[in-house]
Design a protein around this motif. Structure first.
Motif, PDB file in Angstrom:
ATOM      1  N   ASP A  29       0.957  -1.281   0.011  1.00 46.33           N
ATOM      2  CA  ASP A  29      -0.087   0.025   0.056  1.00 46.33           C
ATOM      3  C   ASP A  29       0.942   1.283   0.029  1.00 46.33           C
ATOM      4  OD1 ASP A  29       0.735  -0.491   2.751  1.00 46.33           O
ATOM      5  OD2 ASP A  29      -0.919   0.417   3.550  1.00 46.33           O
ATOM      6  N   LEU A  30       2.009   1.320   0.634  1.00 42.01           N
ATOM      7  CA  LEU A  30       2.936   2.469   0.596  1.00 42.01           C
ATOM      8  C   LEU A  30       3.649   2.569  -0.710  1.00 42.01           C
ATOM      9  CD1 LEU A  30       4.425   2.176   4.259  1.00 42.01           C
ATOM     10  CD2 LEU A  30       2.537   3.767   3.411  1.00 42.01           C
ATOM     11  N   LEU A  31       3.832   1.340  -1.089  1.00 41.30           N
ATOM     12  CA  LEU A  31       4.684   1.367  -2.630  1.00 41.30           C
ATOM     13  C   LEU A  31       3.626   2.061  -3.673  1.00 41.30           C
ATOM     14  CD1 LEU A  31       6.459  -2.101  -2.883  1.00 41.30           C
ATOM     15  CD2 LEU A  31       7.562   0.518  -2.679  1.00 41.30           C
ATOM     16  N   SER A  32       2.386   1.674  -3.496  1.00 43.67           N
ATOM     17  CA  SER A  32       1.112   2.293  -4.278  1.00 43.67           C
ATOM     18  C   SER A  32       1.306   3.616  -4.176  1.00 43.67           C
ATOM     19  CB  SER A  32      -0.160   1.417  -4.036  1.00 43.67           C
ATOM     20  OG  SER A  32      -0.121   0.292  -4.481  1.00 43.67           O
ATOM     21  N   ALA A  33       1.162   4.171  -2.914  1.00 41.89           N
ATOM     22  CA  ALA A  33       1.074   5.674  -2.812  1.00 41.89           C
ATOM     23  C   ALA A  33       2.046   6.244  -3.155  1.00 41.89           C
ATOM     24  CB  ALA A  33       1.244   5.782  -0.962  1.00 41.89           C
ATOM     25  N   LEU A  34       3.322   5.501  -3.005  1.00 43.38           N
ATOM     26  CA  LEU A  34       4.520   5.960  -3.577  1.00 43.38           C
ATOM     27  C   LEU A  34       4.476   6.519  -5.141  1.00 43.38           C
ATOM     28  CD1 LEU A  34       7.643   6.834  -2.590  1.00 43.38           C
ATOM     29  CD2 LEU A  34       8.159   5.010  -3.625  1.00 43.38           C
ATOM     30  N   LYS A  35       3.832   5.658  -5.811  1.00 37.97           N
ATOM     31  CA  LYS A  35       3.671   5.754  -7.223  1.00 37.97           C
ATOM     32  C   LYS A  35       2.699   6.752  -7.628  1.00 37.97           C
ATOM     33  CE  LYS A  35       3.026   3.088 -11.579  1.00 37.97           C
ATOM     34  NZ  LYS A  35       3.550   4.443 -12.364  1.00 37.97           N
ATOM     35  N   PHE A  36       1.680   6.845  -6.700  1.00 37.58           N
ATOM     36  CA  PHE A  36       0.631   7.891  -6.913  1.00 37.58           C
ATOM     37  C   PHE A  36       1.081   9.067  -6.712  1.00 37.58           C
ATOM     38  CE2 PHE A  36      -2.845  10.616  -5.129  1.00 37.58           C
ATOM     39  CZ  PHE A  36      -3.843  10.495  -6.014  1.00 37.58           C
ATOM     40  N   VAL A  37       1.849   9.613  -5.576  1.00 32.51           N
ATOM     41  CA  VAL A  37       2.438  10.934  -5.099  1.00 32.51           C
ATOM     42  C   VAL A  37       3.275  11.262  -6.189  1.00 32.51           C
ATOM     43  CG1 VAL A  37       3.688  12.316  -3.402  1.00 32.51           C
ATOM     44  CG2 VAL A  37       1.776  10.855  -2.790  1.00 32.51           C
ATOM     45  N   PHE A  38       4.363  10.370  -6.458  1.00 38.24           N
ATOM     46  CA  PHE A  38       5.780  10.706  -7.140  1.00 38.24           C
ATOM     47  C   PHE A  38       5.616  10.295  -8.747  1.00 38.24           C
ATOM     48  CE2 PHE A  38       7.087  10.671  -2.637  1.00 38.24           C
ATOM     49  CZ  PHE A  38       7.507  12.064  -2.834  1.00 38.24           C
ATOM     50  N   GLY A  39       4.679   9.855  -9.062  1.00 40.35           N
ATOM     51  CA  GLY A  39       4.328   9.366 -10.468  1.00 40.35           C
ATOM     52  C   GLY A  39       5.238   8.683 -11.156  1.00 40.35           C
ATOM     53  N   ALA A  40       5.859   8.934 -12.400  1.00 36.48           N
ATOM     54  CA  ALA A  40       6.861   8.191 -13.035  1.00 36.48           C
ATOM     55  C   ALA A  40       8.179   8.057 -12.276  1.00 36.48           C
ATOM     56  CB  ALA A  40       6.939   8.638 -14.701  1.00 36.48           C
ATOM     57  N   SER A  41       8.386   8.874 -11.455  1.00 36.47           N
ATOM     58  CA  SER A  41       9.973   8.890 -10.807  1.00 36.47           C
ATOM     59  C   SER A  41       9.977   7.708  -9.821  1.00 36.47           C
ATOM     60  CB  SER A  41      10.003  10.150 -10.097  1.00 36.47           C
ATOM     61  OG  SER A  41      10.018  10.939 -11.113  1.00 36.47           O
ATOM     62  N   ALA A  42       8.741   7.088  -9.472  1.00 33.35           N
ATOM     63  CA  ALA A  42       8.899   6.186  -8.145  1.00 33.35           C
ATOM     64  C   ALA A  42       9.576   4.914  -8.476  1.00 33.35           C
ATOM     65  CB  ALA A  42       7.351   5.864  -7.810  1.00 33.35           C
ATOM     66  N   VAL A  43       8.956   4.370  -9.782  1.00 31.59           N
ATOM     67  CA  VAL A  43       9.728   2.955  -9.701  1.00 31.59           C
ATOM     68  C   VAL A  43      11.437   3.100 -10.374  1.00 31.59           C
ATOM     69  CG1 VAL A  43       9.602   0.975 -11.304  1.00 31.59           C
ATOM     70  CG2 VAL A  43       7.689   1.771 -10.460  1.00 31.59           C
ATOM     71  N   PRO A  44      11.597   4.062 -11.327  1.00 30.00           N
ATOM     72  CA  PRO A  44      13.229   4.048 -11.474  1.00 30.00           C
ATOM     73  C   PRO A  44      13.983   4.715 -10.236  1.00 30.00           C
ATOM     74  CG  PRO A  44      11.711   5.270 -12.898  1.00 30.00           C
ATOM     75  CD  PRO A  44      10.701   4.867 -11.992  1.00 30.00           C
ATOM     76  N   ALA A  45      13.162   5.264  -9.321  1.00 30.31           N
ATOM     77  CA  ALA A  45      13.979   5.688  -8.117  1.00 30.31           C
ATOM     78  C   ALA A  45      14.083   4.539  -7.188  1.00 30.31           C
ATOM     79  CB  ALA A  45      13.183   6.793  -7.128  1.00 30.31           C
ATOM     80  N   LEU A  46      13.214   3.700  -6.991  1.00 35.78           N
ATOM     81  CA  LEU A  46      13.328   2.370  -6.412  1.00 35.78           C
ATOM     82  C   LEU A  46      14.332   1.491  -6.955  1.00 35.78           C
ATOM     83  CD1 LEU A  46       9.655   1.681  -5.565  1.00 35.78           C
ATOM     84  CD2 LEU A  46      11.407   2.156  -3.855  1.00 35.78           C
TER      85      LEU A  46
END
Length: 139
Positions: A29-46
């Protein structure tokens, strides 16, 4: 005083840090929220965090800067205290277009801080000054 991100982003990063400290993983749920808040930057940042691409550089004066080895192999300098990255995506998407809160490099810095995965490098004050003026790698 450090600049602050929007409250929702700050709270999310705090929750990620707390969850990771308690369970050694980040819940979906926090990973989903991360993607929601930070958009396309989330997965490459991880991905950058998973590859341990973030280095915290400190000097005896107490100054701190971060270097992130980008997916292209180029090093970018990030300043967490003022939410700035030297990459072109930050200049374009964050500063010019204002369609992103952060670039993937800066988000990777904050996630590495939350997860305790930053590499550490101590340099002299002179080396740090050189890094800041020249944008050279110290690693």
């Amino acid at each position: 005083m450090d600049a602050t991100l929007p409250a929702v982003a700050e709270e999310l990063l705090r929750e990620i840090k707390k969850a990771f400290q308690e369970t050694s993983h980040v819940p979906d749920d926090l990973l989903s929220a991360l993607k929601f808040v930070f958009g396309a930057s989330a997965v490459p940042a991880l991905d950058l965090v998973d590859h341990q691409s973030v280095t915290r550089i400190v000097s005896p004066s107490g100054r701190t800067v971060y270097q992130v080895l980008g997916s292209s192999g180029k090093l970018y300098t990030c300043y967490a205290s003022c939410h700035f990255c030297s990459c072109p995506a930050f200049a374009f998407s964050v500063l010019r277009k204002s369609d992103s809160l952060l670039c993937k490099h800066l988000l990777a810095v904050y996630l590495s801080q939350a997860l305790g995965t930053c590499q550490e490098l101590t340099v002299s004050n002179k080396q740090l000054t050189s890094l800041l003026l020249m944008e050279d790698s110290l690693s």
